[in-house]
Design a protein around this motif. Structure first.
Motif, PDB file in Angstrom:
ATOM      1  N   ARG A   1       9.514   7.423  24.946  1.00  9.34           N
ATOM      2  CA  ARG A   1       9.895   6.412  26.039  1.00  9.34           C
ATOM      3  C   ARG A   1      11.073   6.829  26.677  1.00  9.34           C
ATOM      4  O   ARG A   1      12.182   7.043  25.967  1.00  9.34           O
ATOM      5  CB  ARG A   1       9.886   5.146  25.530  1.00  9.34           C
ATOM      6  CG  ARG A   1      10.352   3.919  26.292  1.00  9.34           C
ATOM      7  CD  ARG A   1      10.448   2.587  25.755  1.00  9.34           C
ATOM      8  NE  ARG A   1       9.141   2.153  25.017  1.00  9.34           N
ATOM      9  CZ  ARG A   1       9.103   1.947  23.745  1.00  9.34           C
ATOM     10  NH1 ARG A   1      10.167   2.253  22.887  1.00  9.34           N
ATOM     11  NH2 ARG A   1       7.887   1.543  23.153  1.00  9.34           N
TER      12      ARG A   1
ATOM     13  N   ILE B   1       3.659   1.094  22.776  1.00  7.93           N
ATOM     14  CA  ILE B   1       4.016   1.568  23.778  1.00  7.93           C
ATOM     15  C   ILE B   1       4.103   0.449  25.036  1.00  7.93           C
ATOM     16  O   ILE B   1       3.670  -0.518  24.780  1.00  7.93           O
ATOM     17  CB  ILE B   1       3.081   2.650  24.466  1.00  7.93           C
ATOM     18  CG1 ILE B   1       1.544   1.765  24.545  1.00  7.93           C
ATOM     19  CG2 ILE B   1       2.838   3.860  23.450  1.00  7.93           C
ATOM     20  CD1 ILE B   1       0.428   2.955  25.527  1.00  7.93           C
ATOM     21  N   ASP B   2       4.740   0.725  26.198  1.00  8.39           N
ATOM     22  CA  ASP B   2       4.351   0.024  27.278  1.00  8.39           C
ATOM     23  C   ASP B   2       3.265   0.450  28.331  1.00  8.39           C
ATOM     24  O   ASP B   2       3.368   1.372  28.811  1.00  8.39           O
ATOM     25  CB  ASP B   2       6.124  -0.121  28.242  1.00  8.39           C
ATOM     26  CG  ASP B   2       5.947  -0.767  29.422  1.00  8.39           C
ATOM     27  OD1 ASP B   2       4.936  -1.593  29.657  1.00  8.39           O
ATOM     28  OD2 ASP B   2       7.135  -0.946  29.994  1.00  8.39           O
TER      29      ASP B   2
ATOM     30  N   HIS C   1       4.719   7.696  29.862  1.00  4.22           N
ATOM     31  CA  HIS C   1       5.634   8.132  28.662  1.00  4.22           C
ATOM     32  C   HIS C   1       5.413   9.725  28.556  1.00  4.22           C
ATOM     33  O   HIS C   1       4.420  10.317  29.120  1.00  4.22           O
ATOM     34  CB  HIS C   1       4.829   7.499  27.397  1.00  4.22           C
ATOM     35  CG  HIS C   1       5.054   6.271  27.075  1.00  4.22           C
ATOM     36  ND1 HIS C   1       4.579   5.086  27.988  1.00  4.22           N
ATOM     37  CD2 HIS C   1       5.970   5.548  26.411  1.00  4.22           C
ATOM     38  CE1 HIS C   1       4.862   3.757  27.659  1.00  4.22           C
ATOM     39  NE2 HIS C   1       5.583   3.944  26.328  1.00  4.22           N
TER      40      HIS C   1
END
Length: 219
Positions: free
Chosen positions: A76, A150-151, A156
């Motif tokens: 990230r 994760i976003d 990423h």
């Protein structure tokens, strides 16, 4: 005469330089790298292109199994510090020739085989070496993380590595092939990817073997 001698000397020097400048590994490339997400998991699909060296094929035909390892790191981005590594996933693929049936068996397991052994692996048989290698070189929807890690709206950095693991060969082979170019299959790729949502999980679902191995990855 002197001019001819100088030309020969220059040609020899160029040959030596070219020999030492040869790449340490066979030509290999990552042709595809794609990250997807479902409601629960993050998946990575990859395609690796390389030609299997004749010496490796010959060893396989003599009954020596080969181990191919794929590794993926998710990072990230952080503007104020080094990128944060979210997770690391490893997949080991053991390919062996079965002389009695003249078929090829591929064992796929999550993690390093030195740690897990083959107890948790899933196997599949193939009629030919090209079919087995196609399965090794194309990784479809490999589960590498939980979606909560994760976003979903951010890119990423994915670091993907693929290699022929020579450390799993019998000891005499390890000594004999150390440093030999024909035994080195190693490629890595780093890309920024967005985890795209899987829209049709029924039509594009991964094969059963891949799904079950994926479940073992995060246990």
């Amino acid at each position: 005469m002197l001019e001819q001698a100088l030309r020969r000397l220059l040609a020899c020097a160029l040959f030596v330089v070219a020999a030492f400048a040869a790449p340490a590994a066979l030509s290999a490339e990552v042709a595809q790298l794609k990250m997807e997400r479902s409601d629960e998991s993050v998946y990575l699909s990859a395609a690796v292109k390389f030609e299997l060296p004749p010496v490796v094929e010959d060893a396989l035909l003599k009954g020596i199994p080969m181990f191919f390892v794929a590794e993926a790191d998710i990072y990230r981005d952080r503007w104020y510090w080094y990128d944060k590594r979210v997770t690391t996933a490893t997949r080991t693929m053991r390919l062996a020739f079965q002389p009695l049936t003249r078929r090829w068996r591929l064992n796929v397991l999550a993690g390093a085989i030195s740690v897990t052994g083959l107890r948790t692996s899933l196997s599949q048989n193939y009629d030919s070496l090209p079919e087995a290698m196609a399965s090794i070189q194309r990784i479809s929807r490999w589960r590498i993380a939980d979606v909560a890690e994760i976003d979903a709206d951010a890119r990423h950095t994915i670091e993907f590595r693929f290699r022929l693991d020579l450390s799993q060969l019998p000891r005499p082979f390890q000594i004999g092939v150390a440093g030999q170019r024909d035994w080195t299959i190693n490629v890595q790729e780093s890309r920024q990817l967005l985890a795209e949502p899987i829209r049709d999980s029924t039509r594009d679902a991964a094969p059963e073997m891949a799904r079950e191995v994926a479940k073992e990855a995060l246990k």
